[in-house]
Design a protein around this motif. Sequence first.
Motif, short mmCIF file in Angstrom:
data_model
loop_
_atom_site.label_atom_id
_atom_site.label_comp_id
_atom_site.label_asym_id
_atom_site.label_seq_id
_atom_site.Cartn_x
_atom_site.Cartn_y
_atom_site.Cartn_z
N LYS A 80 5.35 7.30 6.33
CA LYS A 80 5.72 8.22 5.26
C LYS A 80 6.53 7.55 4.16
O LYS A 80 6.32 7.82 2.98
CB LYS A 80 6.50 9.40 5.84
CG LYS A 80 6.76 10.49 4.83
CD LYS A 80 7.09 11.78 5.52
CE LYS A 80 7.36 12.88 4.55
NZ LYS A 80 6.17 13.40 3.92
N LEU A 81 7.41 6.63 4.52
CA LEU A 81 8.21 5.94 3.51
C LEU A 81 7.33 5.04 2.65
O LEU A 81 7.49 4.99 1.43
CB LEU A 81 9.32 5.12 4.16
CG LEU A 81 10.26 4.40 3.20
CD1 LEU A 81 10.97 5.41 2.30
CD2 LEU A 81 11.27 3.58 3.95
N GLN A 82 6.37 4.36 3.26
CA GLN A 82 5.45 3.52 2.49
C GLN A 82 4.61 4.35 1.52
O GLN A 82 4.30 3.91 0.43
CB GLN A 82 4.52 2.74 3.42
CG GLN A 82 5.21 1.62 4.16
CD GLN A 82 4.30 1.02 5.21
OE1 GLN A 82 3.63 1.72 5.96
NE2 GLN A 82 4.29 -0.30 5.26
N ARG A 83 4.22 5.54 1.94
CA ARG A 83 3.40 6.39 1.08
C ARG A 83 4.20 7.05 -0.03
O ARG A 83 3.65 7.43 -1.05
CB ARG A 83 2.71 7.48 1.91
CG ARG A 83 1.60 6.97 2.78
CD ARG A 83 0.84 8.12 3.39
NE ARG A 83 1.66 9.06 4.12
CZ ARG A 83 1.92 9.01 5.41
NH1 ARG A 83 1.42 8.04 6.15
NH2 ARG A 83 2.67 9.92 5.99
N SER A 84 5.51 7.19 0.14
CA SER A 84 6.27 7.98 -0.83
C SER A 84 7.35 7.20 -1.56
O SER A 84 8.22 7.80 -2.19
CB SER A 84 6.90 9.18 -0.12
OG SER A 84 7.70 8.77 0.95
N TRP A 85 7.32 5.88 -1.56
CA TRP A 85 8.37 5.14 -2.24
C TRP A 85 8.33 5.33 -3.74
O TRP A 85 9.36 5.41 -4.40
CB TRP A 85 8.34 3.65 -1.87
CG TRP A 85 7.21 2.87 -2.45
CD1 TRP A 85 5.99 2.67 -1.88
CD2 TRP A 85 7.19 2.19 -3.70
NE1 TRP A 85 5.20 1.90 -2.71
CE2 TRP A 85 5.91 1.59 -3.83
CE3 TRP A 85 8.11 2.02 -4.73
CZ2 TRP A 85 5.55 0.85 -4.95
CZ3 TRP A 85 7.73 1.28 -5.83
CH2 TRP A 85 6.47 0.71 -5.93
N ARG A 86 7.13 5.42 -4.34
CA ARG A 86 7.05 5.62 -5.79
C ARG A 86 7.63 6.97 -6.20
O ARG A 86 8.44 7.03 -7.14
CB ARG A 86 5.60 5.47 -6.27
CG ARG A 86 5.18 4.03 -6.45
CD ARG A 86 3.81 3.93 -7.08
NE ARG A 86 2.77 4.57 -6.30
CZ ARG A 86 2.06 3.96 -5.35
NH1 ARG A 86 2.30 2.71 -5.09
NH2 ARG A 86 1.15 4.60 -4.69
N PRO A 87 7.27 8.07 -5.53
CA PRO A 87 7.89 9.34 -5.93
C PRO A 87 9.40 9.35 -5.75
O PRO A 87 10.12 9.92 -6.58
CB PRO A 87 7.23 10.37 -5.00
CG PRO A 87 5.96 9.75 -4.57
CD PRO A 87 6.19 8.27 -4.57
N ILE A 88 9.90 8.69 -4.71
CA ILE A 88 11.35 8.65 -4.49
C ILE A 88 12.04 7.92 -5.64
O ILE A 88 13.05 8.39 -6.19
CB ILE A 88 11.68 7.98 -3.14
CG1 ILE A 88 11.21 8.87 -1.99
CG2 ILE A 88 13.16 7.65 -3.03
CD1 ILE A 88 11.26 8.20 -0.62
N ILE A 89 11.50 6.78 -6.05
CA ILE A 89 12.07 6.02 -7.16
C ILE A 89 12.02 6.83 -8.45
O ILE A 89 12.99 6.87 -9.22
CB ILE A 89 11.33 4.67 -7.34
CG1 ILE A 89 11.54 3.77 -6.13
CG2 ILE A 89 11.76 3.96 -8.62
CD1 ILE A 89 12.95 3.32 -5.90
N MET A 90 10.90 7.48 -8.70
CA MET A 90 10.77 8.26 -9.94
C MET A 90 11.72 9.46 -9.93
O MET A 90 12.27 9.83 -10.97
CB MET A 90 9.32 8.70 -10.15
CG MET A 90 8.38 7.54 -10.43
SD MET A 90 8.97 6.36 -11.68
CE MET A 90 9.03 7.37 -13.12
N LEU A 91 11.95 10.07 -8.78
CA LEU A 91 12.92 11.16 -8.70
C LEU A 91 14.34 10.64 -8.99
O LEU A 91 15.12 11.31 -9.67
CB LEU A 91 12.88 11.82 -7.32
CG LEU A 91 11.68 12.73 -7.07
CD1 LEU A 91 11.62 13.14 -5.60
CD2 LEU A 91 11.74 13.95 -7.98
N ALA A 92 14.64 9.44 -8.49
CA ALA A 92 15.95 8.85 -8.77
C ALA A 92 16.11 8.58 -10.27
O ALA A 92 17.15 8.89 -10.87
CB ALA A 92 16.13 7.56 -7.97
N PHE A 93 15.07 8.02 -10.89
CA PHE A 93 15.11 7.80 -12.34
C PHE A 93 15.28 9.11 -13.08
O PHE A 93 16.05 9.21 -14.03
CB PHE A 93 13.83 7.11 -12.82
CG PHE A 93 13.77 5.64 -12.54
CD1 PHE A 93 14.89 4.90 -12.24
CD2 PHE A 93 12.55 4.97 -12.60
CE1 PHE A 93 14.82 3.54 -11.99
CE2 PHE A 93 12.47 3.61 -12.36
CZ PHE A 93 13.61 2.89 -12.05
N GLY A 94 14.54 10.13 -12.65
CA GLY A 94 14.64 11.45 -13.28
C GLY A 94 16.05 12.01 -13.17
O GLY A 94 16.58 12.56 -14.14
#
Length: 143
Positions: free
Chosen positions: A67-81
């Motif tokens: 799950k972490l490998q599949r969702s690292w991009r959304p997590i980073i983008m949420l942090a940027f947001g």
Amino acid sequence: MGLFNGIKGGLIKETGNAVSGIIDKLVTTDKERLTLQKEIMDVINIFAGKMMDVQRDIVLAEVNGNKLQRSWRPIIMLAFGFIVIYEYFISKVFGLPPADLPTKFWDLLEIGLGGFVIGRSAEKIAGSLTSSGITLNKKSKRQ
């Protein structure tokens, strides 16, 4: 992965044009010139194909990973947001100190957003191909 193929094609064409210019300056006979251009373009095509294979393997590893490998991009983008929302809204509304974002943050955000969109598109394509029974390996065939 039409976008990746377009990028690959443009890269090959530009490299081929540059190499052709150098060959034209160094080689005088047409036969030698064409032979050298063909050999060099073959090497460039092989290299570009291997590069695309590596990129495909990375996307497939992420899609099939945990799950972490599949969702690292959304997590980073949420942090940027969150950082952007904090800078422009939360800090002003609640009187908190601003984040004082450096210009490189915006460059990173732009690269991240571009990578997120391209990576997410590649994930969707890979997911639809694997769910339809197509395997994505060098001998791409139906199972």
